[in-house]
Each structure stands twice: as C-alpha cells, then as structure tokens.
Write a protein that holds these residues in place. Structure first.
Motif, PDB file in Angstrom:
ATOM      1  N   GLN A  25      -1.219   7.210   1.584  1.00 58.37           N
ATOM      2  CA  GLN A  25      -1.192   6.623   2.924  1.00 58.37           C
ATOM      3  C   GLN A  25      -0.167   7.314   3.807  1.00 58.37           C
ATOM      4  O   GLN A  25      -0.355   7.430   5.019  1.00 58.37           O
ATOM      5  CB  GLN A  25      -0.877   5.128   2.829  1.00 58.37           C
ATOM      6  CG  GLN A  25      -1.957   4.296   2.144  1.00 58.37           C
ATOM      7  CD  GLN A  25      -1.533   2.853   1.958  1.00 58.37           C
ATOM      8  OE1 GLN A  25      -0.393   2.562   1.597  1.00 58.37           O
ATOM      9  NE2 GLN A  25      -2.444   1.935   2.225  1.00 58.37           N
ATOM     10  N   VAL A  26       0.924   7.755   3.210  1.00 63.06           N
ATOM     11  CA  VAL A  26       1.986   8.446   3.947  1.00 63.06           C
ATOM     12  C   VAL A  26       2.095   9.849   3.365  1.00 63.06           C
ATOM     13  O   VAL A  26       2.545  10.040   2.242  1.00 63.06           O
ATOM     14  CB  VAL A  26       3.329   7.696   3.828  1.00 63.06           C
ATOM     15  CG1 VAL A  26       4.435   8.463   4.542  1.00 63.06           C
ATOM     16  CG2 VAL A  26       3.194   6.290   4.400  1.00 63.06           C
ATOM     17  N   LYS A  27       1.691  10.840   4.125  1.00 56.56           N
ATOM     18  CA  LYS A  27       1.567  12.212   3.638  1.00 56.56           C
ATOM     19  C   LYS A  27       2.677  13.074   4.242  1.00 56.56           C
ATOM     20  O   LYS A  27       2.592  13.487   5.404  1.00 56.56           O
ATOM     21  CB  LYS A  27       0.188  12.747   4.027  1.00 56.56           C
ATOM     22  CG  LYS A  27      -0.227  14.026   3.359  1.00 56.56           C
ATOM     23  CD  LYS A  27      -1.716  14.272   3.591  1.00 56.56           C
ATOM     24  CE  LYS A  27      -2.152  15.611   3.031  1.00 56.56           C
ATOM     25  NZ  LYS A  27      -1.586  16.732   3.828  1.00 56.56           N
ATOM     26  N   LEU A  28       3.704  13.300   3.463  1.00 56.23           N
ATOM     27  CA  LEU A  28       4.877  14.057   3.921  1.00 56.23           C
ATOM     28  C   LEU A  28       5.094  15.287   3.042  1.00 56.23           C
ATOM     29  O   LEU A  28       6.226  15.646   2.731  1.00 56.23           O
ATOM     30  CB  LEU A  28       6.121  13.164   3.893  1.00 56.23           C
ATOM     31  CG  LEU A  28       6.041  11.857   4.700  1.00 56.23           C
ATOM     32  CD1 LEU A  28       7.325  11.048   4.524  1.00 56.23           C
ATOM     33  CD2 LEU A  28       5.783  12.139   6.178  1.00 56.23           C
ATOM     34  N   PRO A  34       3.128  14.804  12.616  1.00 53.57           N
ATOM     35  CA  PRO A  34       2.572  13.453  12.638  1.00 53.57           C
ATOM     36  C   PRO A  34       1.908  13.109  13.972  1.00 53.57           C
ATOM     37  O   PRO A  34       1.134  12.158  14.056  1.00 53.57           O
ATOM     38  CB  PRO A  34       3.792  12.560  12.396  1.00 53.57           C
ATOM     39  CG  PRO A  34       4.948  13.362  12.897  1.00 53.57           C
ATOM     40  CD  PRO A  34       4.607  14.791  12.577  1.00 53.57           C
ATOM     41  N   VAL A 352       3.357   7.218  -0.979  1.00 56.96           N
ATOM     42  CA  VAL A 352       4.173   8.154  -0.210  1.00 56.96           C
ATOM     43  C   VAL A 352       4.209   9.484  -0.958  1.00 56.96           C
ATOM     44  O   VAL A 352       4.726   9.560  -2.082  1.00 56.96           O
ATOM     45  CB  VAL A 352       5.603   7.618  -0.001  1.00 56.96           C
ATOM     46  CG1 VAL A 352       6.454   8.646   0.734  1.00 56.96           C
ATOM     47  CG2 VAL A 352       5.569   6.305   0.768  1.00 56.96           C
ATOM     48  N   GLY A 372       8.029  12.661   9.288  1.00 52.12           N
ATOM     49  CA  GLY A 372       6.821  12.048   9.811  1.00 52.12           C
ATOM     50  C   GLY A 372       7.090  11.195  11.029  1.00 52.12           C
ATOM     51  O   GLY A 372       8.099  11.369  11.735  1.00 52.12           O
ATOM     52  N   GLN A 375       7.337   5.188  11.503  1.00 53.79           N
ATOM     53  CA  GLN A 375       6.786   4.281  10.498  1.00 53.79           C
ATOM     54  C   GLN A 375       6.656   4.967   9.137  1.00 53.79           C
ATOM     55  O   GLN A 375       6.963   4.382   8.088  1.00 53.79           O
ATOM     56  CB  GLN A 375       5.428   3.759  10.960  1.00 53.79           C
ATOM     57  CG  GLN A 375       5.455   2.918  12.231  1.00 53.79           C
ATOM     58  CD  GLN A 375       5.616   3.753  13.503  1.00 53.79           C
ATOM     59  OE1 GLN A 375       5.374   4.963  13.493  1.00 53.79           O
ATOM     60  NE2 GLN A 375       6.031   3.102  14.574  1.00 53.79           N
ATOM     61  N   GLU A 376       6.202   6.207   9.146  1.00 57.24           N
ATOM     62  CA  GLU A 376       6.084   6.955   7.891  1.00 57.24           C
ATOM     63  C   GLU A 376       7.451   7.197   7.275  1.00 57.24           C
ATOM     64  O   GLU A 376       7.623   7.098   6.046  1.00 57.24           O
ATOM     65  CB  GLU A 376       5.374   8.282   8.153  1.00 57.24           C
ATOM     66  CG  GLU A 376       3.902   8.146   8.475  1.00 57.24           C
ATOM     67  CD  GLU A 376       3.274   9.457   8.892  1.00 57.24           C
ATOM     68  OE1 GLU A 376       2.072   9.638   8.646  1.00 57.24           O
ATOM     69  OE2 GLU A 376       3.984  10.308   9.484  1.00 57.24           O
ATOM     70  N   ASN A 377       8.418   7.505   8.093  1.00 53.41           N
ATOM     71  CA  ASN A 377       9.760   7.764   7.583  1.00 53.41           C
ATOM     72  C   ASN A 377      10.388   6.501   6.996  1.00 53.41           C
ATOM     73  O   ASN A 377      11.085   6.561   5.971  1.00 53.41           O
ATOM     74  CB  ASN A 377      10.641   8.332   8.693  1.00 53.41           C
ATOM     75  CG  ASN A 377      10.144   9.682   9.181  1.00 53.41           C
ATOM     76  OD1 ASN A 377       9.515  10.436   8.437  1.00 53.41           O
ATOM     77  ND2 ASN A 377      10.413   9.989  10.435  1.00 53.41           N
ATOM     78  N   ALA A 379       8.678   4.094   5.615  1.00 51.79           N
ATOM     79  CA  ALA A 379       7.979   3.888   4.346  1.00 51.79           C
ATOM     80  C   ALA A 379       8.553   4.814   3.275  1.00 51.79           C
ATOM     81  O   ALA A 379       8.712   4.410   2.106  1.00 51.79           O
ATOM     82  CB  ALA A 379       6.483   4.145   4.520  1.00 51.79           C
ATOM     83  N   PHE A 380       8.878   6.043   3.654  1.00 57.42           N
ATOM     84  CA  PHE A 380       9.495   6.974   2.713  1.00 57.42           C
ATOM     85  C   PHE A 380      10.841   6.455   2.223  1.00 57.42           C
ATOM     86  O   PHE A 380      11.133   6.468   1.013  1.00 57.42           O
ATOM     87  CB  PHE A 380       9.660   8.348   3.371  1.00 57.42           C
ATOM     88  CG  PHE A 380      10.733   9.194   2.760  1.00 57.42           C
ATOM     89  CD1 PHE A 380      10.557   9.776   1.513  1.00 57.42           C
ATOM     90  CD2 PHE A 380      11.940   9.393   3.431  1.00 57.42           C
ATOM     91  CE1 PHE A 380      11.573  10.551   0.942  1.00 57.42           C
ATOM     92  CE2 PHE A 380      12.945  10.160   2.869  1.00 57.42           C
ATOM     93  CZ  PHE A 380      12.762  10.739   1.618  1.00 57.42           C
TER      94      PHE A 380
END
Length: 400
Positions: A25-28, A34, A352, A372, A375-377, A379-380
């Motif tokens: 879901q979170v592609k880093l 992003p 993640v 990202g 929000q992605e960061n 989640a990371f």
C-alpha cells in the motif's frame, strides 16, 4: 548441444538487473515521486494523442522536444539527446565508448547499472569506494528556494564543517588517482548518488574534467532535490556529459523519458547507438507538457524536500536507527542492532515497502527509503517503530 555457449561468457557470468515485485500500500522502494501529474495535464496530453494517427511513427529526431529540453536545461539543442529513460542513454553512451578491456571508473556504492552494462560490453569497472568519514556535510540545502525559477545553477561548496553522522562523501582525490592509474577513458558519477544521497560538488567535477580528456559522466537523475547542477560547466568542458530523467522530480516514471546533455560532437557520436524511433509520441507529448509546468515542479520539489527534512528530524529521535543526510528524494536508514532484513520483512507485512540494499558494498546494515507523501511517510514511521519493537523482543527472547 549447448546454444548458450554462443552467449558471451561475461554475460553468462552476470546476474540480471531485476527488482522483485511485491504488493504494498505504501511503496517507498523505487525513488518515485508521490506527486502524480495533474489531471488537466493528462487530459491535454491525451487529447493531443487522439488527434494524431497512431499508425504513424513518431518523429525520427524529436526536434520540438530537443528544443524544449535545451531551453529548460540552459544548453544548446544540438547538444541534447532524448531517450526512452536515462537508462537507454547510459547504454548508448557505453556502447560507443566501451569495448573489450575498456576501463570505467565508478565510485561505489552506486546505481548498479553502470558496472552491469560495462561488464556485459567486455569492459572493466574500476571501483572506487565512496568514503565514510568526517567530511563535507550532506545536510539538505534550500532546494525549494533555488527552484523558484528553475534555472540551472552551480553551487559552490567548500570544505564545510565536520559531519559527525558518518555519512558518505566522495573522495575526489581517490577518483582522480584511479583515473590516472587505470588510464580509464570514462568516469561515471551519480550526483546526488543512488543509494547514498551523496553529491559531488561542481568544483570537484571541474577538477575531474581538467585532469585530461577522459569523459566525465555525471548522472543528475536527482539533481532537482539538491538545488545544484553541473550543466553550467558544459560550455567550458567538452569532455563532460550530463544525464537526466523525467522519472523523479518530473513525475513521469511510467512513460520513460530521459535526456543527455553534452557537446554537439559527443552527442553526434552517442546518437549512433540510439535505436530508431526510440521515444514514442505519447511520451514526447507528456514530456513537452511537463516542461511547461515549472511552478508546479518547483512546488512539488519544495514539498518533498520539506518532507525529507521532517522525516530525518523524526528519525533522529528514534533509538536504534541512523538516517543519513541526503541531497536526493531518498535516504539511507542504518540499523544499529536490529537485523535489516527482519525489519524490511516486518514493514512489508504491514504494507510498507522500502529497498533492501544490504548487498551493496558498505551498506550491510542499511535500507533505502524513498520520501513519499506525508501520509506515506507517517505510515513508514509507524511501521518502522513496530518493526524495531519486534526486533528488540526477538533479540530478548534469543538472549533468554
């Protein structure tokens, strides 16, 4: 019967350049942007694409795009070559310069494609370790301000203050000595470097260019995030080649557009290895549209640089990890005690995905993390904290 015996031994000995696909879901893990392109821009591109015949080839030489790239980069149109991503142009450049036994100086750890293609072509990578010691600081520069007009500029960097983080720094004297001792006609430097985020100051690039007529190739795939470029050096150094991509700051990774900047004489030679009709018309249209959006680009880069700073500040407060300074849209995360692979797997289970770079030289305890969206960061950070807690609990059970 063994048909494989006709494949070059150097190729058979190589592993393929691959990346395992993993749903997340979170592609880093791929240093992508992003920020997607605006729907209005996409519609303009699609409308233009629908208005032309798809049964006809694109322009053999994309003159309109080359002129636009020249204006954007601050260079001359006959010194620009466009390609299907900068990877294709790396390949074309090496095709015309590397043969059996040709030596290519490559500071490492870096983008593995340089050495991979050099070896396949029969050349010999001359690997120069990037230093990890007190030296120039790689602290973020105010890229958002420098990109307000998005004009190429060089940044003068002096010795600076000692960097206590143990971050990576280019050892330009070691690179110069490797070039001299090996007689290598080509040197490739990624700046900012993937995966360390290290920049080679323009003053040091100029020293390399002045050392002789050997080609100095600077891959500026991530230059927008550093606020620095060596493009202004092209006018006085005909042995300098600059590579750039639309896959990072320009947010067009899915359409594969890159370009090369060099003297017209060098461009004419590299162009001989370019495949016919190498850049499809849709990608050309999208690139032209993206080049018109300077303000959007600058705002996007500024927002990402601010997120990078926020992430590094948060991680500085997290025990058990060290986030190394970076001039790019990613950074290295060093695990002090936890098993990096276990942390990688734990985060992946929580959706993640980061990049495992433990196989790279000097990075045995590192993961690479793309910056990202906010929000992605977040989640990371949450997934990392959970993974470190799990790793600590596992270590406690193993000691018990």
């Amino acid at each position: 019967m063994d048909p494989l015996r006709h494949v070059k031994p150097a190729v058979r000995a190589q592993s393929a350049y691959t990346l395992a696909e993993r749903p997340a879901q979170v592609k880093l893990n791929q240093n992508e942007n992003p920020r997607d392109q605006e729907q209005a821009l996409k519609r303009r591109v699609v409308e233009k694409a629908l208005a032309r015949p798809w049964s006809r080839y694109p322009a053999f030489d994309p003159g309109e795009l080359l002129e636009a790239l020249a204006r954007f980069a601050g260079w001359r149109a006959d010194g620009v070559l466009a390609g299907n991503g900068s990877n294709e142009l790396i390949e074309a450049l090496l095709l015309v310069t590397v043969g059996a036994g040709t030596r290519v100086v490559i500071p490492e750890p870096t983008f593995t494609l340089y050495a991979h293609l050099t070896t396949i072509l029969g050349g010999e990578p001359v690997r120069v370790p990037i230093s990890r010691k007190a030296g120039r600081s790689s602290s973020p520069r105010p890229a958002a301000a420098s990109l307000s007009g998005f004009e190429p500029r060089s940044v003068s960097q002096g010795p600076g203050s000692p960097d206590p983080s143990g971050s990576f720094v280019y050892d330009v004297d070691a690179i110069r000595e490797a070039r001299r001792a090996s007689g290598a006609p080509v040197t490739i430097v990624c700046s900012p470097n993937n995966p360390t985020g290290t920049s080679l100051p323009p003053t040091d690039v100029e020293r390399l260019c002045r050392d002789g007529d050997g080609l100095v190739v600077v891959d500026e795939a991530y230059h927008e995030f550093s606020g620095a470029s060596v493009v202004p050096l092209l006018a006085r150094h005909p042995n300098l080649i600059v590579l750039r991509t639309f896959s990072k700051a320009m947010a067009l990774a899915g359409l594969r557009v890159g370009y090369l900047l060099a003297s017209p004489e060098l461009v004419r030679e590299v162009n001989k290895a370019r495949l016919p009709y190498n850049l499809n018309f849709f990608s050309q249209l999208a690139a032209l549209a993206a080049l018109e959006e300077k303000e959007t680009l600058a705002a996007g880069v500024g927002a990402l640089v601010a997120e990078r700073a926020r992430l590094l500040a948060r991680l500085a407060e997290m025990p058990g990890v060290r986030a190394l300074p970076s001039d790019a849209n990613f950074f290295l995360l060093e695990l002090e005690a936890a098993d990096p692979r276990a942390v990688f797997d734990s985060m992946a289970r929580r959706g993640v995905l980061v990049r495992d770079v433990t196989s790279y030289p000097q990075l045995e305890r590192c993961l690479r993390v793309s910056v990202g969206s906010p929000q992605e960061n977040d989640a990371f950070l949450h997934a990392l904290g959970t993974a470190l807690t799990e790793a600590g609990q596992l270590a406690s059970r193993q000691r018990a």
